[in-house]
Scaffold this motif. Structure first.
Motif, PDB file in Angstrom:
ATOM      1  N   UNK A   6       0.819  -1.218   0.000  1.00 18.33           N
ATOM      2  CA  UNK A   6       0.000   0.000   0.000  1.00 18.33           C
ATOM      3  C   UNK A   6       0.846   1.259   0.000  1.00 18.33           C
ATOM      4  N   UNK A   7       1.932   1.247   0.785  1.00 18.26           N
ATOM      5  CA  UNK A   7       2.837   2.398   0.832  1.00 18.26           C
ATOM      6  C   UNK A   7       3.487   2.641  -0.523  1.00 18.26           C
ATOM      7  N   UNK A   8       3.950   1.561  -1.172  1.00 21.39           N
ATOM      8  CA  UNK A   8       4.584   1.695  -2.482  1.00 21.39           C
ATOM      9  C   UNK A   8       3.594   2.194  -3.532  1.00 21.39           C
ATOM     10  N   UNK A   9       2.347   1.722  -3.460  1.00 21.13           N
ATOM     11  CA  UNK A   9       1.305   2.205  -4.387  1.00 21.13           C
ATOM     12  C   UNK A   9       1.097   3.708  -4.219  1.00 21.13           C
ATOM     13  N   UNK A  10       1.007   4.149  -2.963  1.00 16.72           N
ATOM     14  CA  UNK A  10       0.799   5.582  -2.696  1.00 16.72           C
ATOM     15  C   UNK A  10       1.966   6.426  -3.186  1.00 16.72           C
ATOM     16  N   UNK A  11       3.193   5.898  -3.015  1.00  9.00           N
ATOM     17  CA  UNK A  11       4.362   6.628  -3.503  1.00  9.00           C
ATOM     18  C   UNK A  11       4.369   6.704  -5.019  1.00  9.00           C
ATOM     19  N   UNK A  12       4.049   5.579  -5.670  1.00  6.94           N
ATOM     20  CA  UNK A  12       4.046   5.531  -7.138  1.00  6.94           C
ATOM     21  C   UNK A  12       2.977   6.443  -7.730  1.00  6.94           C
ATOM     22  N   UNK A  13       1.850   6.570  -7.030  1.00  5.37           N
ATOM     23  CA  UNK A  13       0.726   7.372  -7.544  1.00  5.37           C
ATOM     24  C   UNK A  13       0.801   8.830  -7.103  1.00  5.37           C
ATOM     25  N   UNK A  14       1.826   9.181  -6.324  1.00  7.34           N
ATOM     26  CA  UNK A  14       1.992  10.563  -5.903  1.00  7.34           C
ATOM     27  C   UNK A  14       1.014  11.023  -4.845  1.00  7.34           C
ATOM     28  N   UNK A  15       0.435  10.067  -4.110  1.00 11.98           N
ATOM     29  CA  UNK A  15      -0.548  10.411  -3.079  1.00 11.98           C
ATOM     30  C   UNK A  15       0.116  11.103  -1.893  1.00 11.98           C
ATOM     31  N   UNK A  16       1.355  10.729  -1.601  1.00 13.95           N
ATOM     32  CA  UNK A  16       2.072  11.277  -0.441  1.00 13.95           C
ATOM     33  C   UNK A  16       2.873  12.499  -0.882  1.00 13.95           C
ATOM     34  N   UNK A  17       2.560  13.632  -0.304  1.00 14.10           N
ATOM     35  CA  UNK A  17       3.208  14.891  -0.679  1.00 14.10           C
ATOM     36  C   UNK A  17       4.412  15.175   0.226  1.00 14.10           C
ATOM     37  N   UNK A  18       5.392  15.851  -0.347  1.00 12.87           N
ATOM     38  CA  UNK A  18       6.530  16.310   0.447  1.00 12.87           C
ATOM     39  C   UNK A  18       7.633  15.268   0.524  1.00 12.87           C
ATOM     40  N   UNK A  19       8.870  15.730   0.308  1.00 13.04           N
ATOM     41  CA  UNK A  19      10.013  14.825   0.299  1.00 13.04           C
ATOM     42  C   UNK A  19      10.218  14.148   1.652  1.00 13.04           C
ATOM     43  N   UNK A  20      10.035  14.898   2.730  1.00 15.37           N
ATOM     44  CA  UNK A  20      10.244  14.340   4.057  1.00 15.37           C
ATOM     45  C   UNK A  20       9.233  13.245   4.369  1.00 15.37           C
ATOM     46  N   UNK A  21       7.952  13.467   4.022  1.00 18.39           N
ATOM     47  CA  UNK A  21       6.923  12.455   4.263  1.00 18.39           C
ATOM     48  C   UNK A  21       7.166  11.213   3.417  1.00 18.39           C
ATOM     49  N   UNK A  22       7.584  11.418   2.156  1.00 18.08           N
ATOM     50  CA  UNK A  22       7.868  10.265   1.292  1.00 18.08           C
ATOM     51  C   UNK A  22       9.014   9.435   1.853  1.00 18.08           C
ATOM     52  N   UNK A  23      10.055  10.117   2.362  1.00 14.64           N
ATOM     53  CA  UNK A  23      11.199   9.410   2.938  1.00 14.64           C
ATOM     54  C   UNK A  23      10.788   8.635   4.191  1.00 14.64           C
ATOM     55  N   UNK A  24       9.933   9.234   5.010  1.00 12.79           N
ATOM     56  CA  UNK A  24       9.444   8.545   6.209  1.00 12.79           C
ATOM     57  C   UNK A  24       8.692   7.273   5.840  1.00 12.79           C
ATOM     58  N   UNK A  25       7.840   7.366   4.821  1.00  7.01           N
ATOM     59  CA  UNK A  25       7.068   6.191   4.389  1.00  7.01           C
ATOM     60  C   UNK A  25       7.968   5.107   3.834  1.00  7.01           C
TER      61      UNK A  25
END
Length: 213
Positions: A6-25
């Protein structure tokens, strides 16, 4: 695994905003994968239903080689945390007899614990030698835990399903299988596994195994 997907899907689809949040996920997903890998490795051992190591399974194992091979799996992750695994004596070719894959699994479980629960910036030191008085091969693994471990907990580690208080502070969930399996593997090969807590979080794992004649 579903959480990682689920996390990888959200990253691939651009659902998670911000570099810091993406790195945390990403870091959270990686931690989840590490737990899955450890669990699968340990469950695979239990699924084999081993009742000791047969003579046909025993091979000559060169200690520096098996230690270096086991440490290689964790050097990259350890480097990011400032925890290097250093073998102090790479040159003395001490040899034991045992099951190579199982000995490697024990070392990998211990190194994995030091990378997960070790204090950042402090190396893990490994030494190997033959004890003259007993003829046993010794593997000493020393490091510093991020959270000090009391001896009472250590005496229970190796019991099926038990996790120490320091482990729960760092990783909330866990199977409690790793050290139980390590203890079984070493004892099945005629050796022993001793753990000792020292001052300011110092930790010692001492593996004894029969040296090759």
């Amino acid at each position: 695994m579903n959480g990682v997907a689920g996390t990888l899907d959200n990253l691939a689809e651009g659902v998670i905003d911000g570099e810091e949040r993406r790195l945390q996920r990403l870091n959270a997903a990686r931690a989840q994968l590490e737990q899955c890998i450890t669990l699968i490795r340990n469950l695979a051992f239990l699924a084999q239903g081993r009742g000791g190591v047969a003579d046909d399974d025993r091979r000559k194992i060169v200690l520096p080689q098996v230690i270096i091979e086991s440490a290689m799996f964790f050097q990259e992750d350890g480097k990011s945390k400032g925890i290097e695994i250093n073998l102090l004596d790479r040159w003395t070719q001490n040899i034991i007899t045992g099951h190579p894959e199982l000995v490697r699994q024990v070392l990998m479980n211990i190194f994995d614990n030091f990378i997960k629960y070790g204090k950042r910036g402090h190396p893990v030191e490994v030494n190997q030698r033959i004890q003259k008085a007993t003829g046993m091969a010794l593997i000493e693994i020393k490091g510093i835990s991020a959270y000090p471990v009391d001896q009472e907990d250590l005496d229970k580690i190796g019991t099926l399903g038990f996790r120490g208080k320091n482990a729960k502070k760092v990783v909330a969930s866990g199977s409690g299988l790793g050290m139980y399996i390590c203890k079984r593997i070493i004892e099945d090969q005629g050796g022993s596994l001793h753990m000792e807590a020292g001052f300011q979080g110092k930790m010692l794992f001492l593996i004894k195994l029969p040296a090759a004649s």
